[in-house]
Design a protein around this motif. Structure first.
Motif, PDB file in Angstrom:
ATOM      1  N   ARG A  18      29.478 -21.222  28.832  1.00 25.00           N
ATOM      2  CA  ARG A  18      28.211 -21.366  29.564  1.00 25.00           C
ATOM      3  C   ARG A  18      28.063 -22.775  30.122  1.00 25.00           C
ATOM      4  NH1 ARG A  18      22.632 -20.436  26.545  1.00 25.00           N
ATOM      5  NH2 ARG A  18      23.338 -18.275  26.386  1.00 25.00           N
ATOM      6  N   PHE A  19      28.396 -23.770  29.297  1.00 28.11           N
ATOM      7  CA  PHE A  19      28.293 -25.155  29.770  1.00 28.11           C
ATOM      8  C   PHE A  19      29.263 -25.416  30.920  1.00 28.11           C
ATOM      9  CE2 PHE A  19      29.289 -29.828  28.995  1.00 28.11           C
ATOM     10  CZ  PHE A  19      28.185 -30.262  29.690  1.00 28.11           C
ATOM     11  N   GLY A  20      30.473 -24.889  30.821  1.00 26.88           N
ATOM     12  CA  GLY A  20      31.436 -25.062  31.902  1.00 26.88           C
ATOM     13  C   GLY A  20      30.983 -24.421  33.197  1.00 26.88           C
ATOM     14  N   LEU A  21      30.372 -23.256  33.097  1.00 25.89           N
ATOM     15  CA  LEU A  21      29.861 -22.576  34.292  1.00 25.89           C
ATOM     16  C   LEU A  21      28.662 -23.310  34.872  1.00 25.89           C
ATOM     17  CD1 LEU A  21      30.252 -18.883  33.134  1.00 25.89           C
ATOM     18  CD2 LEU A  21      31.226 -19.840  35.236  1.00 25.89           C
ATOM     19  N   GLU A  22      27.752 -23.776  34.007  1.00 31.87           N
ATOM     20  CA  GLU A  22      26.620 -24.567  34.496  1.00 31.87           C
ATOM     21  C   GLU A  22      27.115 -25.740  35.333  1.00 31.87           C
ATOM     22  OE1 GLU A  22      23.237 -24.155  30.948  1.00 31.87           O
ATOM     23  OE2 GLU A  22      24.694 -25.786  30.897  1.00 31.87           O
ATOM     24  N   THR A  23      28.072 -26.467  34.767  1.00 26.13           N
ATOM     25  CA  THR A  23      28.580 -27.665  35.427  1.00 26.13           C
ATOM     26  C   THR A  23      29.273 -27.336  36.734  1.00 26.13           C
ATOM     27  OG1 THR A  23      28.889 -28.704  33.254  1.00 26.13           O
ATOM     28  CG2 THR A  23      30.051 -29.679  35.116  1.00 26.13           C
ATOM     29  N   ALA A  24      30.129 -26.315  36.719  1.00 21.54           N
ATOM     30  CA  ALA A  24      30.889 -25.953  37.920  1.00 21.54           C
ATOM     31  C   ALA A  24      29.968 -25.509  39.054  1.00 21.54           C
ATOM     32  CB  ALA A  24      31.894 -24.855  37.598  1.00 21.54           C
ATOM     33  N   ILE A  25      28.981 -24.671  38.725  1.00 16.61           N
ATOM     34  CA  ILE A  25      28.099 -24.144  39.765  1.00 16.61           C
ATOM     35  C   ILE A  25      27.164 -25.229  40.297  1.00 16.61           C
ATOM     36  CG2 ILE A  25      26.295 -22.450  40.279  1.00 16.61           C
ATOM     37  CD1 ILE A  25      27.631 -20.596  38.231  1.00 16.61           C
ATOM     38  N   LEU A  26      26.634 -26.063  39.398  1.00 14.89           N
ATOM     39  CA  LEU A  26      25.768 -27.145  39.872  1.00 14.89           C
ATOM     40  C   LEU A  26      26.550 -28.151  40.705  1.00 14.89           C
ATOM     41  CD1 LEU A  26      23.331 -27.903  36.903  1.00 14.89           C
ATOM     42  CD2 LEU A  26      23.057 -26.325  38.815  1.00 14.89           C
ATOM     43  N   ASP A  27      27.788 -28.421  40.320  1.00 15.88           N
ATOM     44  CA  ASP A  27      28.636 -29.298  41.123  1.00 15.88           C
ATOM     45  C   ASP A  27      28.821 -28.711  42.517  1.00 15.88           C
ATOM     46  OD1 ASP A  27      30.468 -31.140  42.102  1.00 15.88           O
ATOM     47  OD2 ASP A  27      32.135 -30.428  40.865  1.00 15.88           O
ATOM     48  N   PHE A  28      29.106 -27.412  42.590  1.00 15.20           N
ATOM     49  CA  PHE A  28      29.251 -26.756  43.904  1.00 15.20           C
ATOM     50  C   PHE A  28      27.950 -26.857  44.691  1.00 15.20           C
ATOM     51  CE2 PHE A  28      28.800 -23.213  46.787  1.00 15.20           C
ATOM     52  CZ  PHE A  28      30.017 -23.195  47.454  1.00 15.20           C
ATOM     53  N   LEU A  29      26.836 -26.583  44.022  1.00 14.12           N
ATOM     54  CA  LEU A  29      25.533 -26.595  44.680  1.00 14.12           C
ATOM     55  C   LEU A  29      25.231 -27.974  45.266  1.00 14.12           C
ATOM     56  CD1 LEU A  29      23.206 -24.547  45.095  1.00 14.12           C
ATOM     57  CD2 LEU A  29      22.151 -25.464  43.030  1.00 14.12           C
ATOM     58  N   ASN A  30      25.718 -29.021  44.606  1.00 14.63           N
ATOM     59  CA  ASN A  30      25.489 -30.395  45.058  1.00 14.63           C
ATOM     60  C   ASN A  30      26.596 -30.911  45.972  1.00 14.63           C
ATOM     61  OD1 ASN A  30      22.935 -31.230  43.836  1.00 14.63           O
ATOM     62  ND2 ASN A  30      23.964 -30.953  41.882  1.00 14.63           N
ATOM     63  N   GLY A  31      27.406 -30.028  46.501  1.00 13.87           N
ATOM     64  CA  GLY A  31      28.390 -30.423  47.502  1.00 13.87           C
ATOM     65  C   GLY A  31      29.804 -30.622  47.009  1.00 13.87           C
ATOM     66  N   GLY A  32      30.066 -30.336  45.713  1.00 15.48           N
ATOM     67  CA  GLY A  32      31.410 -30.504  45.196  1.00 15.48           C
ATOM     68  C   GLY A  32      31.837 -31.949  45.065  1.00 15.48           C
ATOM     69  N   LYS A  33      30.897 -32.828  44.672  1.00 15.81           N
ATOM     70  CA  LYS A  33      31.179 -34.272  44.583  1.00 15.81           C
ATOM     71  C   LYS A  33      31.134 -34.777  43.146  1.00 15.81           C
ATOM     72  CE  LYS A  33      29.099 -34.903  49.146  1.00 15.81           C
ATOM     73  NZ  LYS A  33      27.976 -35.507  49.930  1.00 15.81           N
ATOM     74  N   ASN A  62      19.505 -20.443  45.362  1.00 19.89           N
ATOM     75  CA  ASN A  62      19.912 -21.781  45.775  1.00 19.89           C
ATOM     76  C   ASN A  62      18.988 -22.852  45.184  1.00 19.89           C
ATOM     77  OD1 ASN A  62      21.656 -23.469  47.197  1.00 19.89           O
ATOM     78  ND2 ASN A  62      20.281 -23.558  48.960  1.00 19.89           N
ATOM     79  N   ASP A  63      18.927 -22.888  43.850  1.00 20.24           N
ATOM     80  CA  ASP A  63      18.069 -23.830  43.140  1.00 20.24           C
ATOM     81  C   ASP A  63      18.694 -24.099  41.776  1.00 20.24           C
ATOM     82  OD1 ASP A  63      15.099 -25.008  42.762  1.00 20.24           O
ATOM     83  OD2 ASP A  63      15.712 -23.991  40.922  1.00 20.24           O
ATOM     84  N   ALA A  64      18.877 -25.362  41.426  1.00 18.24           N
ATOM     85  CA  ALA A  64      19.608 -25.723  40.210  1.00 18.24           C
ATOM     86  C   ALA A  64      18.969 -25.138  38.950  1.00 18.24           C
ATOM     87  CB  ALA A  64      19.704 -27.243  40.094  1.00 18.24           C
ATOM     88  N   GLU A  65      17.644 -25.249  38.832  1.00 16.36           N
ATOM     89  CA  GLU A  65      16.987 -24.766  37.622  1.00 16.36           C
ATOM     90  C   GLU A  65      17.074 -23.251  37.499  1.00 16.36           C
ATOM     91  OE1 GLU A  65      15.920 -26.721  35.145  1.00 16.36           O
ATOM     92  OE2 GLU A  65      16.717 -28.367  36.362  1.00 16.36           O
ATOM     93  N   LEU A  66      17.005 -22.551  38.628  1.00 16.02           N
ATOM     94  CA  LEU A  66      17.135 -21.095  38.595  1.00 16.02           C
ATOM     95  C   LEU A  66      18.561 -20.673  38.257  1.00 16.02           C
ATOM     96  CD1 LEU A  66      14.895 -20.072  41.630  1.00 16.02           C
ATOM     97  CD2 LEU A  66      14.343 -19.985  39.186  1.00 16.02           C
TER      98      LEU A  66
END
Length: 360
Positions: free
Chosen positions: A106-121, A85-89
């Motif tokens: 890879r870029f699409g997955l980075e973006t999707a997962i970080l978006d989810f991690l930040n609340g889906g906003k 549960n950490d963006a950099e990790l």
């Protein structure tokens, strides 16, 4: 100890339609397929992260006939993998588990997962663009075509308040292209209007020096990829002797030994397209190496939809850019996803009061 989470993934294809035939030295683009990646947890249905995998035809390493099969296989493989549960990790994990041969995925997955991690906003990273509605200066892009079409685009960008224009060249006679630049310079000095040129590798090694000398007379800021990628010795010699700053673009695609390439060529600038380079960590690494060598940089989109463009703008903003970025592609398509991204007066901004259209 950090908590972990796992996600499920789905993808949606949309074929974007250009408002006009978009000419480049590699051909004319009429449509642009993109793949939106949905990251979600069935236990939290209201929280969804979105990313975009958008391999660019004839350029991306993952521009392959079986791309959809590869994407489906990659997303299935990542189902249920535990991320800390950490963006950099998360970014480090994806660099390890997603092949560099699939940069847009890879870029699409980075973006999707970080978006989810930040609340889906649709917030990918801490950045002034999203968090403080801070506009990013951008260049106005002039596509190839006949002289009348290119001249009309120039007038449009001037009317829209751009003070940095980038023109793709190589489609019409070089003297006609020079005439267009002379026209702009007859109205605006280099202090009033920054002019960039993108050759997309259209010049031969033999003609490059002559054409760069002509362009330099017009106070051109820089030229992107004057000769084809892969000619390392020739590009190095050109960068050493050029009267006009050179920016590498296609030259960076698929390169694993980044420092070696920069040391071999020593360009004046590099152009960063996260979709083509493999995402956030790879882009940051290019920038770190460039800054260590006093090489300038700016970031550009690669004709993504607004989902990808939003992520690239946030990444650029997080890195404190000092010159106009290449992020003005959102209005190119008839059927782009409606979003809070607004392009006006030579900037792109995030208008948080506006809503995102639901991808479908």
């Amino acid at each position: 100890m950090l908590s972990t989470f796992s996600l499920r993934f789905e993808w949606i294809k949309r074929t974007l339609n250009f408002r006009f035939d978009a000419g480049t030295s590699r051909g004319v683009l009429k449509t642009r397929p993109v793949y939106w990646i949905k990251a979600f947890d069935p236990q939290q249905p209201e929280r969804v992260g979105w990313g975009e995998a958008a391999p660019l035809v004839k350029l991306s390493l993952d521009d392959t006939p079986d791309f959809e099969l590869l994407l489906e296989k990659e997303l299935s493989r990542l189902q249920g993998i535990n991320f800390e549960n950490d963006a950099e990790l998360v970014l480090l994990s994806l660099k390890k588990i997603v092949s560099p041969k699939l940069p847009s995925v890879r870029f699409g997955l980075e973006t999707a997962i970080l978006d989810f991690l930040n609340g889906g906003k649709k917030r990918i990273l801490p950045n002034p663009f999203f968090d403080k509605n801070q506009p990013i200066p951008i260049n106005g892009l002039i596509w190839m075509g006949d002289p009348e079409f290119m001249a009309s685009q120039i007038e449009e960008k001037i009317d829209q308040g751009f003070d940095c224009i980038k023109m793709k060249i190589g489609a019409i006679d070089f003297e006609q292209e020079l005439a267009l630049f002379k026209y702009i310079r007859s109205r605006f000095s280099k202090n009033e209007m920054t002019l960039r040129v993108d050759a997309n590798g259209a010049f031969s090694v033999e003609e490059a020096k002559i054409k760069l000398a002509e362009l330099a007379k017009l106070d051109i800021h820089s030229i992107e990829q004057p000769i084809p990628a892969g000619k390392i010795k020739e590009m190095a010699a050109l960068c050493k002797e050029t009267p006009l700053p050179i920016a590498l673009d296609e030259e960076l695609i698929g390169v694993l030994e980044k420092a070696e390439l920069l040391d071999s060529i020593m360009p004046q600038h590099i152009i960063l397209k996260p979709t083509l380079l493999g995402g956030i960590l790879e882009t940051r690494e290019w920038i770190r190496l460039a800054e260590e060598r006093n090489i300038g940089w700016w970031m550009t989109s690669a004709l993504e939809s607004n989902i990808g463009l939003n992520a690239i703008a946030q990444l650029a903003s997080s890195l404190n850019p000092t010159i106009p970025q290449g992020l003005g592609t959102g209005k190119l398509f008839y059927n782009n996803l409606d979003s809070p991204l607004l392009i006006e007066s030579g900037t792109i901004s995030y208008q948080s009061e506006l809503a995102w259209e639901n991808p479908s």
